[in-house]
Motif scaffolding. Structure first.
Motif, PDB file in Angstrom:
ATOM      1  N   THR A  15       0.867  -1.176   0.000  1.00 34.24           N
ATOM      2  CA  THR A  15       0.000   0.000   0.000  1.00 34.24           C
ATOM      3  C   THR A  15       0.899   1.219   0.000  1.00 34.24           C
ATOM      4  OG1 THR A  15      -1.717  -1.140   1.271  1.00 34.24           O
ATOM      5  CG2 THR A  15      -1.793   1.275   1.244  1.00 34.24           C
ATOM      6  N   PRO A  16       0.719   2.162  -0.926  1.00 35.21           N
ATOM      7  CA  PRO A  16       1.636   3.302  -1.008  1.00 35.21           C
ATOM      8  C   PRO A  16       1.852   3.987   0.344  1.00 35.21           C
ATOM      9  CG  PRO A  16       0.159   3.311  -2.882  1.00 35.21           C
ATOM     10  CD  PRO A  16      -0.334   2.227  -1.963  1.00 35.21           C
ATOM     11  N   ALA A  17       3.113   4.225   0.670  1.00 36.47           N
ATOM     12  CA  ALA A  17       3.458   4.903   1.917  1.00 36.47           C
ATOM     13  C   ALA A  17       3.219   6.403   1.772  1.00 36.47           C
ATOM     14  CB  ALA A  17       4.913   4.638   2.265  1.00 36.47           C
ATOM     15  N   ARG A  18       2.809   7.025   2.885  1.00 34.86           N
ATOM     16  CA  ARG A  18       2.560   8.468   2.849  1.00 34.86           C
ATOM     17  C   ARG A  18       3.876   9.238   2.741  1.00 34.86           C
ATOM     18  NH1 ARG A  18      -1.269   6.878   6.776  1.00 34.86           N
ATOM     19  NH2 ARG A  18       0.093   7.519   8.513  1.00 34.86           N
ATOM     20  N   GLN A  61      23.947  10.523   6.544  1.00 36.88           N
ATOM     21  CA  GLN A  61      23.194  11.374   5.618  1.00 36.88           C
ATOM     22  C   GLN A  61      21.705  11.066   5.735  1.00 36.88           C
ATOM     23  OE1 GLN A  61      24.120  13.786   2.865  1.00 36.88           O
ATOM     24  NE2 GLN A  61      21.932  14.071   3.299  1.00 36.88           N
ATOM     25  N   GLY A  62      20.908  12.101   5.921  1.00 39.08           N
ATOM     26  CA  GLY A  62      19.460  11.931   5.993  1.00 39.08           C
ATOM     27  C   GLY A  62      18.808  12.084   4.627  1.00 39.08           C
ATOM     28  N   TRP A  63      17.722  11.332   4.407  1.00 33.93           N
ATOM     29  CA  TRP A  63      16.935  11.418   3.175  1.00 33.93           C
ATOM     30  C   TRP A  63      15.450  11.363   3.527  1.00 33.93           C
ATOM     31  CZ3 TRP A  63      18.646  12.003  -1.850  1.00 33.93           C
ATOM     32  CH2 TRP A  63      20.015  11.833  -2.074  1.00 33.93           C
ATOM     33  N   SER A  64      14.651  12.032   2.730  1.00 36.95           N
ATOM     34  CA  SER A  64      13.198  11.915   2.863  1.00 36.95           C
ATOM     35  C   SER A  64      12.597  11.730   1.476  1.00 36.95           C
ATOM     36  CB  SER A  64      12.606  13.155   3.535  1.00 36.95           C
ATOM     37  OG  SER A  64      12.850  14.324   2.768  1.00 36.95           O
ATOM     38  N   VAL A  65      11.525  10.922   1.415  1.00 39.36           N
ATOM     39  CA  VAL A  65      10.823  10.676   0.159  1.00 39.36           C
ATOM     40  C   VAL A  65       9.349  10.993   0.383  1.00 39.36           C
ATOM     41  CG1 VAL A  65      10.288   9.017  -1.653  1.00 39.36           C
ATOM     42  CG2 VAL A  65      12.451   8.823  -0.400  1.00 39.36           C
ATOM     43  N   GLY A 248      15.456   3.442   8.689  1.00 39.16           N
ATOM     44  CA  GLY A 248      14.400   4.352   8.291  1.00 39.16           C
ATOM     45  C   GLY A 248      13.034   3.928   8.769  1.00 39.16           C
ATOM     46  N   ILE A 249      12.060   4.733   8.391  1.00 34.12           N
ATOM     47  CA  ILE A 249      10.671   4.467   8.762  1.00 34.12           C
ATOM     48  C   ILE A 249       9.765   4.927   7.628  1.00 34.12           C
ATOM     49  CG2 ILE A 249      10.435   6.694   9.947  1.00 34.12           C
ATOM     50  CD1 ILE A 249       8.583   5.236  11.943  1.00 34.12           C
ATOM     51  N   ALA A 250       8.735   4.140   7.355  1.00 32.57           N
ATOM     52  CA  ALA A 250       7.732   4.491   6.341  1.00 32.57           C
ATOM     53  C   ALA A 250       6.418   4.772   7.044  1.00 32.57           C
ATOM     54  CB  ALA A 250       7.579   3.355   5.341  1.00 32.57           C
ATOM     55  N   ARG A 251       5.774   5.859   6.684  1.00 31.76           N
ATOM     56  CA  ARG A 251       4.483   6.222   7.285  1.00 31.76           C
ATOM     57  C   ARG A 251       3.364   5.647   6.433  1.00 31.76           C
ATOM     58  NH1 ARG A 251       3.464  11.932   7.451  1.00 31.76           N
ATOM     59  NH2 ARG A 251       1.856  11.415   8.992  1.00 31.76           N
ATOM     60  N   GLY A 252       2.539   4.818   7.057  1.00 34.38           N
ATOM     61  CA  GLY A 252       1.431   4.213   6.340  1.00 34.38           C
ATOM     62  C   GLY A 252       1.159   2.810   6.831  1.00 34.38           C
ATOM     63  N   PRO A 253       0.027   2.239   6.451  1.00 34.60           N
ATOM     64  CA  PRO A 253      -0.368   0.914   6.948  1.00 34.60           C
ATOM     65  C   PRO A 253       0.196  -0.251   6.150  1.00 34.60           C
ATOM     66  CG  PRO A 253      -2.121   1.815   5.603  1.00 34.60           C
ATOM     67  CD  PRO A 253      -1.046   2.862   5.648  1.00 34.60           C
TER      68      PRO A 253
END
Length: 269
Positions: A15-18, A61-65, A248-253
């Motif tokens: 399911t697409p992550a936020r 190094q930090g990254w955000s998507v 890392g961490i992905a936001r979403g169900p």
């Protein structure tokens, strides 16, 4: 030795992550045994964030998507020149005192079996000789066999089972060394090939033990040697999770899946 690295990690979400936020330790360490020629880390659809060199000398190094996102590729490509220093981490600058690496974690907690095995490795001269014997004892006690353990297997469990991979070997050395009062830490990196030329898992891990008069010295029970010019050091930590090249961490169900391809090759000087 001149080595090239091609490392791709793909994350997929059913399911697409936020959104996804990651922290990378994917840039080779600065010390006398490694000279970086060119190196690039990219994240598909990613925005580079803050970066810093931490107290252990690792580049973070930090990254955000931003989402919604169904797939992410983290790509590492580069070349560097390596030198055999017989496992000694010479010329590495860091601020964390070695005593910080006496602290055990859940994967590196020594049970009675690990404590007994460590006691058998103590020598009158101590220090370097004891560290070599710790590494050899782990290599004898835990047979390298992929697929027999998992990411959360502890050093005690891998010793009891008698099988494991490089992560289990490193955790066991850490548990035994710390039990003896010797600072020790987990190292993540890459390996070109085993000493006889047989191909090995290119993403690799080993242990470093603090030896008075020498500093940090690497030990790789999986290959029964100290790191040489075939090894590329990325970063270190108290255990595998602490030293992970990508966190890392992905936001979403949704449920995340991951696959990794790594190629480390020797190229013409």
């Amino acid at each position: 030795m001149l080595l090239s690295v091609d490392h791709v990690t793909r994350y997929r979400y059913d399911t697409p992550a936020r959104s996804v936020v990651q922290s990378h330790r994917l840039t080779p360490s600065r010390f006398d045994g490694q000279r970086l020629l060119d190196w690039e880390v990219s994240v598909s659809g990613g925005l580079a964030g803050g970066a810093f060199r931490d107290g252990a000398g690792d580049w973070v190094q930090g990254w955000s998507v931003p989402g919604p996102v169904s797939e992410i590729s983290v790509t590492v490509r580069g070349r560097l020149e390596t030198t055999d220093l017989s496992g000694v981490l010479r010329g590495h600058r860091e601020a964390v005192p070695p005593e910080c690496y006496l602290r055990s974690t859940t994967p590196t907690q020594a049970d009675q079996a690990l404590a007994d095995l460590a006691a058998q490795c103590v020598t009158a001269s101590g220090g370097l000789e004891t560290a070599h014997r710790l590494s050899a004892a782990v290599a004898d006690a835990i047979v390298y066999r992929p697929g027999t353990t998992h990411a959360h297997t502890t050093a005690a469990e891998s010793l009891a089972g008698g099988e494991g991979v490089c992560q289990d070997h490193a955790h066991a050395v850490l548990a035994m060394a710390r039990h003896l009062g010797m600072p020790a830490r987990y190292v993540s990196g890459y390996l070109h090939a085993s000493e006889d030329g047989t191909l090995h898992e290119a993403a690799h891990a080993w242990a470093e033990v603090w030896v008075a008069g020498l500093g940090w010295v690497g030990f790789d029970p999986a290959n029964r040697c100290c790191p040489d010019e075939r090894y590329i050091r990325l970063g270190s930590g108290l255990d595998a999770q602490d030293a992970a090249p990508i966190r890392g961490i992905a936001r979403g169900p949704g449920v995340e899946s991951m696959d990794v391809t790594v190629a480390v090759q020797s190229v013409q000087q």
